[in-house]
Design a protein around this motif. Structure first.
Motif, PDB file in Angstrom:
ATOM      1  N   GLY A 279       1.536 -13.787 -78.105  1.00  0.00           N
ATOM      2  CA  GLY A 279       0.870 -13.310 -76.898  1.00  0.00           C
ATOM      3  C   GLY A 279       1.460 -13.821 -75.606  1.00  0.00           C
ATOM      4  N   LEU A 280       2.196 -14.912 -75.679  1.00  0.00           N
ATOM      5  CA  LEU A 280       2.812 -15.463 -74.462  1.00  0.00           C
ATOM      6  C   LEU A 280       4.248 -14.971 -74.265  1.00  0.00           C
ATOM      7  CD1 LEU A 280       1.741 -19.231 -74.353  1.00  0.00           C
ATOM      8  CD2 LEU A 280       1.144 -17.444 -72.724  1.00  0.00           C
ATOM      9  N   ALA A 281       4.716 -14.081 -75.123  1.00  0.00           N
ATOM     10  CA  ALA A 281       6.127 -13.684 -75.089  1.00  0.00           C
ATOM     11  C   ALA A 281       6.561 -13.151 -73.735  1.00  0.00           C
ATOM     12  CB  ALA A 281       6.393 -12.640 -76.173  1.00  0.00           C
ATOM     13  N   ASP A 282       5.782 -12.217 -73.189  1.00  0.00           N
ATOM     14  CA  ASP A 282       6.171 -11.612 -71.908  1.00  0.00           C
ATOM     15  C   ASP A 282       6.235 -12.656 -70.804  1.00  0.00           C
ATOM     16  OD1 ASP A 282       6.328  -9.167 -73.129  1.00  0.00           O
ATOM     17  OD2 ASP A 282       4.375  -8.465 -72.430  1.00  0.00           O
ATOM     18  N   GLN A 283       5.249 -13.546 -70.787  1.00  0.00           N
ATOM     19  CA  GLN A 283       5.220 -14.578 -69.750  1.00  0.00           C
ATOM     20  C   GLN A 283       6.371 -15.565 -69.928  1.00  0.00           C
ATOM     21  OE1 GLN A 283       2.746 -14.286 -67.416  1.00  0.00           O
ATOM     22  NE2 GLN A 283       3.793 -15.837 -66.203  1.00  0.00           N
ATOM     23  N   MET A 284       6.662 -15.931 -71.160  1.00  0.00           N
ATOM     24  CA  MET A 284       7.757 -16.864 -71.430  1.00  0.00           C
ATOM     25  C   MET A 284       9.101 -16.264 -71.013  1.00  0.00           C
ATOM     26  SD  MET A 284       6.505 -19.695 -72.734  1.00  0.00           S
ATOM     27  CE  MET A 284       7.826 -20.515 -73.608  1.00  0.00           C
ATOM     28  N   ILE A 285       9.306 -14.984 -71.341  1.00  0.00           N
ATOM     29  CA  ILE A 285      10.550 -14.309 -70.960  1.00  0.00           C
ATOM     30  C   ILE A 285      10.665 -14.249 -69.431  1.00  0.00           C
ATOM     31  CG2 ILE A 285      11.725 -12.079 -70.953  1.00  0.00           C
ATOM     32  CD1 ILE A 285      10.613 -11.677 -73.801  1.00  0.00           C
ATOM     33  N   ARG A 286       9.555 -13.905 -68.786  1.00  0.00           N
ATOM     34  CA  ARG A 286       9.559 -13.817 -67.322  1.00  0.00           C
ATOM     35  C   ARG A 286       9.935 -15.156 -66.691  1.00  0.00           C
ATOM     36  NH1 ARG A 286       5.851 -14.998 -63.445  1.00  0.00           N
ATOM     37  NH2 ARG A 286       5.964 -13.819 -61.499  1.00  0.00           N
ATOM     38  N   GLU A 287       9.331 -16.233 -67.183  1.00  0.00           N
ATOM     39  CA  GLU A 287       9.634 -17.560 -66.636  1.00  0.00           C
ATOM     40  C   GLU A 287      11.097 -17.925 -66.871  1.00  0.00           C
ATOM     41  OE1 GLU A 287       7.698 -19.443 -64.807  1.00  0.00           O
ATOM     42  OE2 GLU A 287       5.956 -18.121 -64.971  1.00  0.00           O
ATOM     43  N   ALA A 288      11.609 -17.616 -68.065  1.00  0.00           N
ATOM     44  CA  ALA A 288      13.002 -17.947 -68.390  1.00  0.00           C
ATOM     45  C   ALA A 288      13.974 -17.167 -67.520  1.00  0.00           C
ATOM     46  CB  ALA A 288      13.269 -17.655 -69.871  1.00  0.00           C
ATOM     47  N   VAL A 289      13.708 -15.868 -67.353  1.00  0.00           N
ATOM     48  CA  VAL A 289      14.609 -15.028 -66.564  1.00  0.00           C
ATOM     49  C   VAL A 289      14.595 -15.431 -65.102  1.00  0.00           C
ATOM     50  CG1 VAL A 289      14.977 -12.669 -65.734  1.00  0.00           C
ATOM     51  CG2 VAL A 289      14.527 -13.074 -68.153  1.00  0.00           C
ATOM     52  N   LEU A 290      13.404 -15.732 -64.576  1.00  0.00           N
ATOM     53  CA  LEU A 290      13.299 -16.085 -63.163  1.00  0.00           C
ATOM     54  C   LEU A 290      14.103 -17.338 -62.815  1.00  0.00           C
ATOM     55  CD1 LEU A 290       9.559 -15.351 -62.279  1.00  0.00           C
ATOM     56  CD2 LEU A 290      11.592 -14.122 -61.514  1.00  0.00           C
ATOM     57  N   ASN A 291      14.286 -18.222 -63.776  1.00  0.00           N
ATOM     58  CA  ASN A 291      15.081 -19.428 -63.523  1.00  0.00           C
ATOM     59  C   ASN A 291      16.550 -19.092 -63.258  1.00  0.00           C
ATOM     60  OD1 ASN A 291      13.093 -21.496 -63.782  1.00  0.00           O
ATOM     61  ND2 ASN A 291      13.113 -21.219 -65.987  1.00  0.00           N
ATOM     62  N   PHE A 292      17.037 -18.004 -63.874  1.00  0.00           N
ATOM     63  CA  PHE A 292      18.446 -17.660 -63.755  1.00  0.00           C
ATOM     64  C   PHE A 292      18.730 -16.606 -62.686  1.00  0.00           C
ATOM     65  CE2 PHE A 292      18.426 -19.608 -67.942  1.00  0.00           C
ATOM     66  CZ  PHE A 292      19.609 -20.344 -67.921  1.00  0.00           C
ATOM     67  N   VAL A 293      17.696 -15.900 -62.239  1.00  0.00           N
ATOM     68  CA  VAL A 293      17.906 -14.820 -61.273  1.00  0.00           C
ATOM     69  C   VAL A 293      18.575 -15.297 -59.982  1.00  0.00           C
ATOM     70  CG1 VAL A 293      16.688 -13.219 -59.737  1.00  0.00           C
ATOM     71  CG2 VAL A 293      16.185 -13.235 -62.168  1.00  0.00           C
ATOM     72  N   PRO A 294      18.124 -16.404 -59.365  1.00  0.00           N
ATOM     73  CA  PRO A 294      18.785 -16.822 -58.120  1.00  0.00           C
ATOM     74  C   PRO A 294      20.281 -17.083 -58.296  1.00  0.00           C
ATOM     75  CG  PRO A 294      16.708 -17.984 -58.386  1.00  0.00           C
ATOM     76  CD  PRO A 294      16.962 -17.265 -59.673  1.00  0.00           C
ATOM     77  N   ALA A 295      20.675 -17.712 -59.409  1.00  0.00           N
ATOM     78  CA  ALA A 295      22.096 -17.979 -59.652  1.00  0.00           C
ATOM     79  C   ALA A 295      22.867 -16.672 -59.831  1.00  0.00           C
ATOM     80  CB  ALA A 295      22.265 -18.866 -60.889  1.00  0.00           C
ATOM     81  N   GLY A 296      22.275 -15.711 -60.549  1.00  0.00           N
ATOM     82  CA  GLY A 296      22.931 -14.425 -60.759  1.00  0.00           C
ATOM     83  C   GLY A 296      23.100 -13.648 -59.469  1.00  0.00           C
ATOM     84  N   VAL A 297      22.055 -13.624 -58.659  1.00  0.00           N
ATOM     85  CA  VAL A 297      22.118 -12.920 -57.377  1.00  0.00           C
ATOM     86  C   VAL A 297      23.135 -13.583 -56.456  1.00  0.00           C
ATOM     87  CG1 VAL A 297      20.809 -12.346 -55.287  1.00  0.00           C
ATOM     88  CG2 VAL A 297      19.771 -12.021 -57.543  1.00  0.00           C
ATOM     89  N   ALA A 298      23.127 -14.907 -56.423  1.00  0.00           N
ATOM     90  CA  ALA A 298      24.082 -15.636 -55.580  1.00  0.00           C
ATOM     91  C   ALA A 298      25.521 -15.364 -56.025  1.00  0.00           C
ATOM     92  CB  ALA A 298      23.787 -17.131 -55.621  1.00  0.00           C
ATOM     93  N   GLY A 299      25.754 -15.318 -57.349  1.00  0.00           N
ATOM     94  CA  GLY A 299      27.098 -15.039 -57.854  1.00  0.00           C
ATOM     95  C   GLY A 299      27.588 -13.669 -57.447  1.00  0.00           C
ATOM     96  N   ALA A 300      26.719 -12.656 -57.556  1.00  0.00           N
ATOM     97  CA  ALA A 300      27.082 -11.299 -57.149  1.00  0.00           C
ATOM     98  C   ALA A 300      27.326 -11.228 -55.649  1.00  0.00           C
ATOM     99  CB  ALA A 300      25.979 -10.323 -57.564  1.00  0.00           C
ATOM    100  N   ALA A 301      26.478 -11.919 -54.883  1.00  0.00           N
ATOM    101  CA  ALA A 301      26.626 -11.912 -53.428  1.00  0.00           C
ATOM    102  C   ALA A 301      27.926 -12.594 -52.989  1.00  0.00           C
ATOM    103  CB  ALA A 301      25.421 -12.592 -52.779  1.00  0.00           C
ATOM    104  N   LEU A 302      28.270 -13.686 -53.658  1.00  0.00           N
ATOM    105  CA  LEU A 302      29.522 -14.374 -53.329  1.00  0.00           C
ATOM    106  C   LEU A 302      30.727 -13.472 -53.566  1.00  0.00           C
ATOM    107  CD1 LEU A 302      29.044 -17.990 -54.736  1.00  0.00           C
ATOM    108  CD2 LEU A 302      29.495 -17.367 -52.364  1.00  0.00           C
ATOM    109  N   LEU A 303      30.750 -12.786 -54.701  1.00  0.00           N
ATOM    110  CA  LEU A 303      31.861 -11.883 -54.995  1.00  0.00           C
ATOM    111  C   LEU A 303      31.948 -10.776 -53.953  1.00  0.00           C
ATOM    112  CD1 LEU A 303      34.156 -10.881 -56.777  1.00  0.00           C
ATOM    113  CD2 LEU A 303      32.453  -9.722 -58.203  1.00  0.00           C
ATOM    114  N   ALA A 304      30.808 -10.178 -53.614  1.00  0.00           N
ATOM    115  CA  ALA A 304      30.792  -9.101 -52.618  1.00  0.00           C
ATOM    116  C   ALA A 304      31.256  -9.614 -51.251  1.00  0.00           C
ATOM    117  CB  ALA A 304      29.385  -8.505 -52.512  1.00  0.00           C
ATOM    118  N   PHE A 305      30.801 -10.808 -50.874  1.00  0.00           N
ATOM    119  CA  PHE A 305      31.174 -11.361 -49.571  1.00  0.00           C
ATOM    120  C   PHE A 305      32.674 -11.628 -49.482  1.00  0.00           C
ATOM    121  CE2 PHE A 305      32.200 -15.026 -46.955  1.00  0.00           C
ATOM    122  CZ  PHE A 305      31.675 -14.652 -45.726  1.00  0.00           C
ATOM    123  N   PHE A 306      33.204 -12.337 -50.495  1.00  0.00           N
ATOM    124  CA  PHE A 306      34.639 -12.653 -50.451  1.00  0.00           C
ATOM    125  C   PHE A 306      35.500 -11.396 -50.544  1.00  0.00           C
ATOM    126  CE2 PHE A 306      33.313 -17.019 -51.782  1.00  0.00           C
ATOM    127  CZ  PHE A 306      33.891 -17.691 -50.713  1.00  0.00           C
TER     128      PHE A 306
END
Length: 202
Positions: free
Chosen positions: A87-114
């Motif tokens: 029953g906690l699967a969706d919440q656990m996945i959401r918490e796990a993904v949210l931890n990595f989203v800022p790094a992923g967005v920053a990586g894409a933004a860095l590539l686009a900027f450079f």
């Protein structure tokens, strides 16, 4: 109705706190190991293909590799989370993904900027990507096996090492991406596998 809304909000809050305080068992060693093997294979392929070290080909290859790796890891994560967290699967996945989203967005933004404003500095991106991965791992560490900090340290050290190695000639080497990611993903796979075995013993 207000009482019902408050009760539902309280349930969501409780599930969120449980997810944050529980160890996430959704990561699968098979997909993690496969992503490491994939990184090594892409580096080997780029090292022999003519023109693969050109910025456009180089980064297209690694962006596609990242997409495939995320798809592999995500598919196994969905399957394992449903099995281990019910029953906690969706919440656990959401918490796990949210931890990595800022790094992923920053990586894409860095590539686009450079690529847009400083293409001559694109040699910085592989090292910075490795550092961002380490930050994502450290951000997620509270819900993963404690030994995951070793993988975070590996990516952090690798990132700065790649920056140092490329500071002189500003080269884009496939192995500066392939080797750190191959070793890092295999290390995470080993850590997750060992934690899964320990959890099964208990």
């Amino acid at each position: 109705m207000p009482d019902l809304d408050k009760a539902l909000a309280d349930i969501v809050e409780i599930k969120s706190r449980l997810a944050q305080s529980s160890e996430f068992l959704g990561l699968g060693p098979a997909a993690l190991a496969a992503s490491g093997v994939l990184a090594f294979a892409v580096a080997a392929l780029q090292s022999v293909l003519p023109g693969a070290a050109e910025p456009m080909a180089y980064f297209t290859g690694w962006v596609l590799t990242a997409i495939v790796a995320v798809a592999l890891i995500g598919a196994e994560m969905l399957r394992r989370a449903q099995r281990h967290h019910a029953g906690l699967a969706d919440q656990m996945i959401r918490e796990a993904v949210l931890n990595f989203v800022p790094a992923g967005v920053a990586g894409a933004a860095l590539l686009a900027f450079f690529a847009r404003f400083a293409p001559e500095q694109l040699w910085l991106v592989p090292g910075l990507w490795l550092i961002l991965v380490s930050l994502g791992i450290f951000a997620a560490a509270r819900s993963l096996p404690r030994a995951i900090a070793l993988a975070g340290a590996w990516y952090l050290l690798s990132g700065f090492t790649v920056l140092l190695l490329t500071a002189g000639d500003h080269s884009l080497s496939p192995w500066h991406m392939g080797l750190p990611f191959a070793i890092g993903q295999l290390l995470i796979a080993a850590i997750v596998h060992r934690a899964s075995e320990a959890a099964n013993v208990r």
